[in-house]
Design an enzyme around this catalytic site. Sequence first.
Site, PDB file in Angstrom:
ATOM      1  N   LYS A   1      42.117   7.041  21.534  1.00 51.61           N
ATOM      2  CA  LYS A   1      43.023   8.128  21.163  1.00 51.61           C
ATOM      3  C   LYS A   1      43.435   7.933  19.710  1.00 51.61           C
ATOM      4  O   LYS A   1      43.476   6.808  19.225  1.00 51.61           O
ATOM      5  CB  LYS A   1      44.280   8.118  22.055  1.00 51.61           C
ATOM      6  CG  LYS A   1      44.967   9.463  22.134  1.00 51.61           C
ATOM      7  CD  LYS A   1      44.247  10.375  23.102  1.00 51.61           C
ATOM      8  CE  LYS A   1      44.876  11.742  23.197  1.00 51.61           C
ATOM      9  NZ  LYS A   1      44.248  12.541  24.253  1.00 51.61           N
TER      10      LYS A   1
HETATM   11  P1  NAD Z   1      48.742  22.576  22.159  1.00 50.84           P
HETATM   12  O1  NAD Z   1      49.310  22.007  20.921  1.00 50.84           O
HETATM   13  O2  NAD Z   1      47.643  23.576  22.072  1.00 50.84           O
HETATM   14  O3  NAD Z   1      49.906  23.272  23.035  1.00 50.84           O
HETATM   15  C1  NAD Z   1      51.090  22.609  23.359  1.00 50.84           C
HETATM   16  C2  NAD Z   1      52.040  23.627  23.977  1.00 50.84           C
HETATM   17  O4  NAD Z   1      53.236  22.948  24.358  1.00 50.84           O
HETATM   18  C3  NAD Z   1      52.467  24.745  23.018  1.00 50.84           C
HETATM   19  O5  NAD Z   1      52.609  25.943  23.759  1.00 50.84           O
HETATM   20  C4  NAD Z   1      53.832  24.279  22.544  1.00 50.84           C
HETATM   21  O6  NAD Z   1      54.661  25.362  22.128  1.00 50.84           O
HETATM   22  C5  NAD Z   1      54.353  23.632  23.812  1.00 50.84           C
HETATM   23  N1  NAD Z   1      55.421  22.682  23.549  1.00 50.84           N
HETATM   24  C6  NAD Z   1      55.516  21.793  22.533  1.00 50.84           C
HETATM   25  N2  NAD Z   1      56.690  21.141  22.614  1.00 50.84           N
HETATM   26  C7  NAD Z   1      57.317  21.607  23.699  1.00 50.84           C
HETATM   27  C8  NAD Z   1      58.563  21.341  24.312  1.00 50.84           C
HETATM   28  N3  NAD Z   1      59.411  20.444  23.791  1.00 50.84           N
HETATM   29  N4  NAD Z   1      58.888  22.010  25.442  1.00 50.84           N
HETATM   30  C9  NAD Z   1      58.029  22.918  25.965  1.00 50.84           C
HETATM   31  N5  NAD Z   1      56.850  23.235  25.417  1.00 50.84           N
HETATM   32  C10 NAD Z   1      56.505  22.584  24.308  1.00 50.84           C
HETATM   33  O7  NAD Z   1      48.324  21.308  23.053  1.00 50.84           O
HETATM   34  P2  NAD Z   1      47.256  21.273  24.230  1.00 50.84           P
HETATM   35  O8  NAD Z   1      45.938  20.903  23.659  1.00 50.84           O
HETATM   36  O9  NAD Z   1      47.410  22.475  25.078  1.00 50.84           O
HETATM   37  O10 NAD Z   1      47.759  19.980  25.030  1.00 50.84           O
HETATM   38  C11 NAD Z   1      48.810  20.040  25.991  1.00 50.84           C
HETATM   39  C12 NAD Z   1      48.778  18.792  26.836  1.00 50.84           C
HETATM   40  O11 NAD Z   1      47.498  18.686  27.475  1.00 50.84           O
HETATM   41  C13 NAD Z   1      48.941  17.481  26.070  1.00 50.84           C
HETATM   42  O12 NAD Z   1      49.640  16.580  26.896  1.00 50.84           O
HETATM   43  C14 NAD Z   1      47.526  17.009  25.868  1.00 50.84           C
HETATM   44  O13 NAD Z   1      47.427  15.604  25.703  1.00 50.84           O
HETATM   45  C15 NAD Z   1      46.905  17.440  27.183  1.00 50.84           C
HETATM   46  N6  NAD Z   1      45.448  17.583  27.126  1.00 50.84           N
HETATM   47  C16 NAD Z   1      44.851  18.458  26.282  1.00 50.84           C
HETATM   48  C17 NAD Z   1      43.479  18.613  26.315  1.00 50.84           C
HETATM   49  C18 NAD Z   1      42.770  19.624  25.470  1.00 50.84           C
HETATM   50  O14 NAD Z   1      41.562  19.825  25.676  1.00 50.84           O
HETATM   51  N7  NAD Z   1      43.432  20.309  24.563  1.00 50.84           N
HETATM   52  C19 NAD Z   1      42.694  17.826  27.177  1.00 50.84           C
HETATM   53  C20 NAD Z   1      43.346  16.932  28.034  1.00 50.84           C
HETATM   54  C21 NAD Z   1      44.725  16.835  28.003  1.00 50.84           C
END
Ligand code: NAD
Length: 418
Positions: free
Chosen positions: A110
């Site tokens: 990571k």
């Molecule tokens: P992203 O940045 O695209 O979206 C994050 C979302 O969370 C946004 O809508 C943001 O406004 C919201 N957010 C941020 N702070 C917040 C808060 N304090 N309260 C409520 N909402 C809040 O990120 P993502 O890629 O969608 O990732 C989200 C989660 O999924 C993370 O934990 C990430 O590690 C996990 N993840 C992502 C992927 C991927 O392919 N993108 C894969 C596996 C896991």
Amino acid sequence: MTTPVAPHVSPSESVLQSVYEAAGRLRTSPEVVDLLRTSWREVRAQIPVRMESKRLQIFEGYRVQHNGARGPYKGGVRFHPKADLDEVRALAMLMTYKCALMDLPFGGAKGGVMCDPLHMSETELNRLTRSYTQHIGMILGISRDIPAPDMGTNAQTMAWMMDAYGQKYGYTPGIVTGKPVELGGSHGRDQATGRGVAVCMREYAAIEKANPRDLKVVVQGYGNVGSWTARLASEMGFTVVAVSDIKGGICNMEGLDIAALDRWFSVAGSVTGFEPAEPVTNEHLLEIPCDYLVPAALGEVITGENAANIRARVVVEAANHPVTPSGDEVLAKRKIPVLPDVLVNAGGVTVSYFEWTQNIQQFRWPLETVITELEKRMVATFHELMGRSARDGTSPRQAAFDISVERVAKAILLRGFV
Ligand code: NAD
């Protein structure tokens, strides 16, 4: 009566807790456990960036490679104010077990930079990404370590990373996954994690013999994972009743029109203000009565403090590490099953794997092939995990760690690491 709350443990301690428990059940050699306790390599780098204001700002960035027994390191890069070394380390560990659970030939890594991308210009983010890539480039490689997007990063970030890496090492599209399709990205990578989440919900509903139409879903976060989860769950027939982003949430117990919400979001840049729906806070959103609650934003949002207030029947971990060990304990006592992150959000790394193999072969799959292959792997792993959980009388999280720790330990022994 209040529920006793366990002391707060750090993200990496909480992943290790699951690993130690699995190692105990599996009678894993203590030397193997010693190897899994720490990262293979951790790079902490100073990331200087000339800001628009002409001021030089020094950010702190990391790349953590946890265990590479099963293949090259693989894991996302997070740009977030709280992306500290312990969080990145915990996420690298999770990647080791996620890849093993999905039987992908990768180890776990990571990356992260402590910054606030919401308050940085495109030029600043471009410079930050290039500076970060320059500082960790020596430990990356197509057969060594392959980054991908995570919170606060996206396909554009990966395009900059690929370009910065290529400037030094030559054209290498397979160095990152989650790139734009025009630069060698895979069709379907953007929706992959959300699709995996929706597939897990659909398969769980089938086990419950429930019709998705009768199931109410709440999603926290409307970024890549949350929005695709809501979109695809809604296409599968689930009733998505509430979603949120960093600015707040919206709720309509009759069901939100997700296509209309997407149109709203593309103009407003937030789910807030969408109608017909009532505004809710992110804290309250987690406590809405529903069937499946999907935290898809930050880690550690369901804790020993608020788990007693959760009124969902099932928690589906789309974010990484959204439930703390003390939250898990409270939910277990309340007989609320938790589908674990290492399974639920593994669609992203699975399609990243497809992207990497397509780059190596210099060949592109059509979207239908990506979706079919992703579905096959998600469904097979979901049922393998649920079968193991039923057989051993363990929780889905325990079953996930049993399968993955077993696989990682086997690779460690076969390679002769111990
Ligand atoms: P992203 O940045 O695209 O979206 C994050 C979302 O969370 C946004 O809508 C943001 O406004 C919201 N957010 C941020 N702070 C917040 C808060 N304090 N309260 C409520 N909402 C809040 O990120 P993502 O890629 O969608 O990732 C989200 C989660 O999924 C993370 O934990 C990430 O590690 C996990 N993840 C992502 C992927 C991927 O392919 N993108 C894969 C596996 C896991």
